[in-house]
Design an enzyme around this catalytic site. Structure first.
Site, PDB file in Angstrom:
ATOM      1  N   ASN A 209       7.752  -6.070   0.703  1.00  0.00           N
ATOM      2  CA  ASN A 209       8.055  -4.649   0.864  1.00  0.00           C
ATOM      3  C   ASN A 209       8.202  -4.324   2.345  1.00  0.00           C
ATOM      4  OD1 ASN A 209       5.309  -3.883   1.924  1.00  0.00           O
ATOM      5  ND2 ASN A 209       4.705  -4.580  -0.119  1.00  0.00           N
ATOM      6  N   ASP A 279       2.623  -5.353  -6.583  1.00  0.00           N
ATOM      7  CA  ASP A 279       2.084  -5.149  -7.934  1.00  0.00           C
ATOM      8  C   ASP A 279       2.495  -6.281  -8.878  1.00  0.00           C
ATOM      9  OD1 ASP A 279       0.870  -2.687  -7.313  1.00  0.00           O
ATOM     10  OD2 ASP A 279       2.791  -1.658  -7.517  1.00  0.00           O
ATOM     11  N   LYS A 289      14.563 -25.248  -3.423  1.00  0.00           N
ATOM     12  CA  LYS A 289      15.415 -24.059  -3.357  1.00  0.00           C
ATOM     13  C   LYS A 289      16.255 -23.934  -4.629  1.00  0.00           C
ATOM     14  CE  LYS A 289      19.258 -21.991  -0.828  1.00  0.00           C
ATOM     15  NZ  LYS A 289      20.237 -22.163   0.262  1.00  0.00           N
ATOM     16  N   PHE A 323      -4.961   4.055  -0.143  1.00  0.00           N
ATOM     17  CA  PHE A 323      -3.711   4.647   0.341  1.00  0.00           C
ATOM     18  C   PHE A 323      -2.755   4.766  -0.838  1.00  0.00           C
ATOM     19  CE2 PHE A 323      -5.059   4.455   4.582  1.00  0.00           C
ATOM     20  CZ  PHE A 323      -4.081   4.965   5.428  1.00  0.00           C
ATOM     21  N   LYS A 337      -4.854   8.371  -8.693  1.00  0.00           N
ATOM     22  CA  LYS A 337      -5.334   7.093  -8.164  1.00  0.00           C
ATOM     23  C   LYS A 337      -6.770   7.221  -7.645  1.00  0.00           C
ATOM     24  CE  LYS A 337      -3.628   3.397  -5.093  1.00  0.00           C
ATOM     25  NZ  LYS A 337      -2.529   3.017  -4.161  1.00  0.00           N
ATOM     26  N   LYS A 341      -9.457   4.915  -9.775  1.00  0.00           N
ATOM     27  CA  LYS A 341      -9.954   3.720  -9.091  1.00  0.00           C
ATOM     28  C   LYS A 341     -11.301   3.945  -8.409  1.00  0.00           C
ATOM     29  CE  LYS A 341      -5.369   1.804  -8.903  1.00  0.00           C
ATOM     30  NZ  LYS A 341      -4.399   0.936  -8.243  1.00  0.00           N
TER      31      LYS A 341
END
Length: 402
Positions: A209, A279, A289, A323, A337, A341
């Site tokens: 990301n 995730d 490859k 975060f 969240k 959590k």
């Protein structure tokens, strides 16, 4: 802040010794009780008698010159000092301290003291940049020594550059500012995750990301400045920490990060999960490859472990902060969240908004604690955002302990 303090002034051998005379005088005028320890080489530039007259105290040079038979001089001086300042600090004395060498009065006394030690380097510009000197200074920084950066200008050797001993007034100002600085996180162990993870598909491809780790690193540096013992578990990133004493654990995948964080978690007081962890990861990976074919490629993905959720389930007395980087209804998702959590607080931002996205130097966030007290922080540098977030965390921890 130096008035009434016992200050040990270490003077090592360099042309900048003359500035140490002015420093002795100004410290004494401010009400400090100053005792000077000189190296033999320093005494070749300025007579010990000068420092004795300015400090109105005996000057120490020889380790074996025991002025009081009831005391061991270097131990007595080390215990006496509230603050130790080395000015000028040559490459030689820096190297001795960094490597535990005690072969004269100054190095022996400094290794024995428990006082705050401030080092004001002075040397040739090329010496100051030499890898060995840089390594020694980094090591001392890790040990908890405080550096007063040299100024840039014309040096006695004829070069122009960084290496000139800072002015006495500035040295005193730095020491005073640091002495009065509040360190509310002193004694606390802080664990922070930062950056992205990489989930490997084959030797040349991975899923990742846009996270740079800048926000997590800013939080780590701010925590160290507030006195905390900090550990950062970092995914692949080129960002560097400002404080060398911060422990950095580099990882690659979500599984690596899960393992590293859980190793540190039981010993931590405050945990901030700022990393952007994948995730999902490829269910099947390849050691060679993958070659392209004439048809579409379908990669089946599987869930990674939910690190934040597992921490929420396992925490005992840790203050846990998550975060939430969202692109739609961020407050709604962030609140969910926070509760799901079992977090103590969450930092929410909309990464689709200009100035709040990944890899930038600025951010726009909302801090939400478990009492649903909300703090909105407008566009600011990530460093400034980090400082404000720590204010909120420290406040909430105090409220919990009332």
């Amino acid at each position: 802040m130096v008035s009434g303090k016992n200050i040990l002034l270490g003077v090592s051998g360099g042309i900048a010794v003359y500035k140490a005379c002015a420093l002795t005088s100004k410290l004494t005028q401010k009400g400090a009780n100053v005792k000077v320890v000189m190296t033999e080489n320093a005494s070749k530039f300025v007579s010990p008698l000068t420092f004795q007259a300015l400090s109105r105290n005996p000057v120490y040079i020889d380790t074996f010159d025991e002025k009081d038979p009831e005391k061991i001089a270097h131990i007595d001086l080390a215990d006496w000092a509230d603050i130790a300042i080395i000015a000028p600090a040559t490459a030689n004395i820096i190297g001795k301290l960094a490597n535990g060498i005690a072969d004269d009065m100054l190095s022996t006394t400094l290794l024995a003291t428990r006082a705050d030690v401030y080092i004001a380097p002075a040397m040739n510009v090329h010496m100051y940049a030499h890898p060995a000197v840089v390594d020694n200074m980094n090591r001392l920084d890790e040990f908890g020594y405080h550096f007063i950066e040299p100024g840039a200008g014309y040096l006695a050797c004829g070069y122009v550059g960084k290496g000139r001993l800072e002015e006495p007034e500035t040295i005193i100002e730095v020491v005073e500012n640091h002495q009065q600085k509040d360190e509310p996180l002193k004694g606390k162990k802080v664990l922070i995750s930062a950056g992205p993870t990489r989930e490997v598909l084959d030797p040349v491809r991975f899923f990742s990301n846009r996270s740079s780790g800048k926000m997590g690193f800013a939080l780590a540096d701010a925590a160290a400045e507030l006195g905390a013992e900090v550990t950062v578990v970092a995914g692949p990133t080129d960002v560097q920490l400002e404080y060398a004493r911060i422990k950095r654990v580099d990882v690659v995948s979500a599984e690596d990060m899960y393992t590293a964080i859980h190793e540190e978690f039981p010993h931590s007081d405050i945990v901030i999960k700022a990393a952007a962890v994948a995730d999902y990861r490829p269910k099947q990976t390849f050691t060679e490859k993958m070659k392209k074919t004439g048809s579409d490629l379908l990669v089946e993905m599987e869930r990674t472990k939910d690190i934040l959720k597992s921490l929420g389930e396992e925490k005992s007395n840790q203050f846990l902060v998550g975060f939430a980087a969202e692109t739609q209804t961020p407050l709604e998702y962030g609140k969910g969240k926070l509760e799901k959590k079992k977090l103590d607080a969450i930092v929410i931002n909309n990464v689709a908004v200009d100035g709040a996205g990944f890899a930038g130097d600025t951010n726009i966030v909302t801090y939400l604690n478990k009492s649903l007290q909300q703090e909105n922080l407008p566009l600011a540098s990530k460093k400034d955002i980090a400082k404000k977030l720590w204010e909120f965390i420290i406040r909430d921890m105090k409220d919990e302990n009332k």
